[in-house]
Write a protein that holds these residues in place. Structure first.
Motif, PDB file in Angstrom:
ATOM      1  N   ASP A  32      33.687 -27.669  -6.750  1.00 27.34           N
ATOM      2  CA  ASP A  32      33.787 -26.953  -5.481  1.00 27.34           C
ATOM      3  C   ASP A  32      33.616 -25.468  -5.756  1.00 27.34           C
ATOM      4  O   ASP A  32      33.332 -25.076  -6.892  1.00 27.34           O
ATOM      5  CB  ASP A  32      35.084 -27.273  -4.734  1.00 27.34           C
ATOM      6  CG  ASP A  32      36.338 -26.893  -5.478  1.00 27.34           C
ATOM      7  OD1 ASP A  32      36.354 -25.837  -6.145  1.00 27.34           O
ATOM      8  OD2 ASP A  32      37.321 -27.646  -5.393  1.00 27.34           O
ATOM      9  N   ALA A  33      33.778 -24.641  -4.757  1.00 27.35           N
ATOM     10  CA  ALA A  33      33.516 -23.212  -4.915  1.00 27.35           C
ATOM     11  C   ALA A  33      34.485 -22.537  -5.883  1.00 27.35           C
ATOM     12  O   ALA A  33      34.145 -21.527  -6.499  1.00 27.35           O
ATOM     13  CB  ALA A  33      33.580 -22.523  -3.554  1.00 27.35           C
ATOM     14  N   GLU A  34      35.688 -23.087  -6.047  1.00 29.91           N
ATOM     15  CA  GLU A  34      36.703 -22.453  -6.882  1.00 29.91           C
ATOM     16  C   GLU A  34      36.891 -23.094  -8.251  1.00 29.91           C
ATOM     17  O   GLU A  34      37.402 -22.446  -9.166  1.00 29.91           O
ATOM     18  CB  GLU A  34      38.073 -22.452  -6.177  1.00 29.91           C
ATOM     19  CG  GLU A  34      38.137 -21.590  -4.944  1.00 29.91           C
ATOM     20  CD  GLU A  34      37.636 -22.321  -3.701  1.00 29.91           C
ATOM     21  OE1 GLU A  34      37.811 -23.550  -3.627  1.00 29.91           O
ATOM     22  OE2 GLU A  34      37.055 -21.668  -2.836  1.00 29.91           O
ATOM     23  N   SER A  35      36.541 -24.376  -8.402  1.00 33.21           N
ATOM     24  CA  SER A  35      36.878 -25.054  -9.654  1.00 33.21           C
ATOM     25  C   SER A  35      35.861 -26.135 -10.006  1.00 33.21           C
ATOM     26  O   SER A  35      35.053 -26.548  -9.186  1.00 33.21           O
ATOM     27  CB  SER A  35      38.272 -25.677  -9.561  1.00 33.21           C
ATOM     28  OG  SER A  35      38.296 -26.674  -8.565  1.00 33.21           O
ATOM     29  N   ILE A  36      35.965 -26.603 -11.273  1.00 31.33           N
ATOM     30  CA  ILE A  36      35.104 -27.671 -11.774  1.00 31.33           C
ATOM     31  C   ILE A  36      35.926 -28.572 -12.691  1.00 31.33           C
ATOM     32  O   ILE A  36      36.846 -28.109 -13.373  1.00 31.33           O
ATOM     33  CB  ILE A  36      33.893 -27.082 -12.535  1.00 31.33           C
ATOM     34  CG1 ILE A  36      32.891 -28.174 -12.912  1.00 31.33           C
ATOM     35  CG2 ILE A  36      34.335 -26.283 -13.744  1.00 31.33           C
ATOM     36  CD1 ILE A  36      31.569 -27.637 -13.421  1.00 31.33           C
ATOM     37  N   TYR A  37      35.613 -29.857 -12.680  1.00 31.88           N
ATOM     38  CA  TYR A  37      36.226 -30.843 -13.570  1.00 31.88           C
ATOM     39  C   TYR A  37      35.108 -31.732 -14.088  1.00 31.88           C
ATOM     40  O   TYR A  37      34.285 -32.230 -13.307  1.00 31.88           O
ATOM     41  CB  TYR A  37      37.256 -31.687 -12.821  1.00 31.88           C
ATOM     42  CG  TYR A  37      37.763 -32.869 -13.605  1.00 31.88           C
ATOM     43  CD1 TYR A  37      38.788 -32.715 -14.528  1.00 31.88           C
ATOM     44  CD2 TYR A  37      37.210 -34.129 -13.433  1.00 31.88           C
ATOM     45  CE1 TYR A  37      39.261 -33.800 -15.257  1.00 31.88           C
ATOM     46  CE2 TYR A  37      37.674 -35.222 -14.155  1.00 31.88           C
ATOM     47  CZ  TYR A  37      38.697 -35.045 -15.058  1.00 31.88           C
ATOM     48  OH  TYR A  37      39.150 -36.119 -15.782  1.00 31.88           O
ATOM     49  N   ILE A  38      35.037 -31.925 -15.396  1.00 31.42           N
ATOM     50  CA  ILE A  38      34.022 -32.780 -16.005  1.00 31.42           C
ATOM     51  C   ILE A  38      34.720 -33.807 -16.881  1.00 31.42           C
ATOM     52  O   ILE A  38      35.576 -33.459 -17.687  1.00 31.42           O
ATOM     53  CB  ILE A  38      33.037 -31.965 -16.849  1.00 31.42           C
ATOM     54  CG1 ILE A  38      32.308 -30.959 -15.969  1.00 31.42           C
ATOM     55  CG2 ILE A  38      32.045 -32.874 -17.566  1.00 31.42           C
ATOM     56  CD1 ILE A  38      31.460 -29.994 -16.732  1.00 31.42           C
ATOM     57  N   GLU A  39      34.328 -35.075 -16.729  1.00 31.73           N
ATOM     58  CA  GLU A  39      34.878 -36.156 -17.535  1.00 31.73           C
ATOM     59  C   GLU A  39      33.752 -36.806 -18.323  1.00 31.73           C
ATOM     60  O   GLU A  39      32.748 -37.218 -17.753  1.00 31.73           O
ATOM     61  CB  GLU A  39      35.560 -37.182 -16.639  1.00 31.73           C
ATOM     62  CG  GLU A  39      36.242 -38.286 -17.399  1.00 31.73           C
ATOM     63  CD  GLU A  39      36.966 -39.230 -16.468  1.00 31.73           C
ATOM     64  OE1 GLU A  39      38.020 -38.838 -15.930  1.00 31.73           O
ATOM     65  OE2 GLU A  39      36.452 -40.346 -16.269  1.00 31.73           O
ATOM     66  N   ILE A  40      33.942 -36.906 -19.641  1.00 36.60           N
ATOM     67  CA  ILE A  40      32.926 -37.432 -20.541  1.00 36.60           C
ATOM     68  C   ILE A  40      33.514 -38.623 -21.289  1.00 36.60           C
ATOM     69  O   ILE A  40      34.563 -38.510 -21.907  1.00 36.60           O
ATOM     70  CB  ILE A  40      32.490 -36.356 -21.558  1.00 36.60           C
ATOM     71  CG1 ILE A  40      32.001 -35.100 -20.832  1.00 36.60           C
ATOM     72  CG2 ILE A  40      31.431 -36.908 -22.507  1.00 36.60           C
ATOM     73  CD1 ILE A  40      31.964 -33.880 -21.709  1.00 36.60           C
TER      74      ILE A  40
END
Length: 105
Positions: A32-40
């Motif tokens: 989103d505009a404020e944050s990021i989450y990535i799962e690998i």
């Protein structure tokens, strides 16, 4: 926005213990505009990266092994408005490289 079917290309400085390139690796991205989450998912071991926006489309990130067991990792990702690709740089446990993520819902 949740991108469950994203893919990632990773380029790292080659060493005798790892390949220099990983292509088309599945990842999950929440953005989103404020944050990021990535799962690998790396061979059954789940890694996550979280980060905050530092300007439109620019994210500074840190890694956190699934289950809260920390590992030394930092990174950045950048994206132009409405584009499906994100590009950036990462450092993890003494290794460094670049990554490109192709966002797909």
């Amino acid at each position: 926005m949740l991108y469950r079917n994203s893919r990632m290309d990773t380029y790292r400085k080659a060493s005798k213990d790892c390949d220099a390139t990983t292509l088309d690796h599945p990842v999950i991205v929440r953005l989103d505009a404020e944050s990021i989450y990535i799962e690998i998912n790396d061979g059954g071991e789940i890694y996550s990266y979280t980060g905050q926006a530092e300007g439109d489309g620019h994210y500074r990130m840190k890694g956190d092994r699934y289950g809260g067991v920390p590992f030394q990792s930092t990174g950045s990702l950048h994206r132009f408005a409405n584009e499906r690709e994100m590009d950036g740089y990462w450092r993890e446990d003494g290794t460094e490289g670049m990554w490109r993520i192709y966002l797909e819902e």
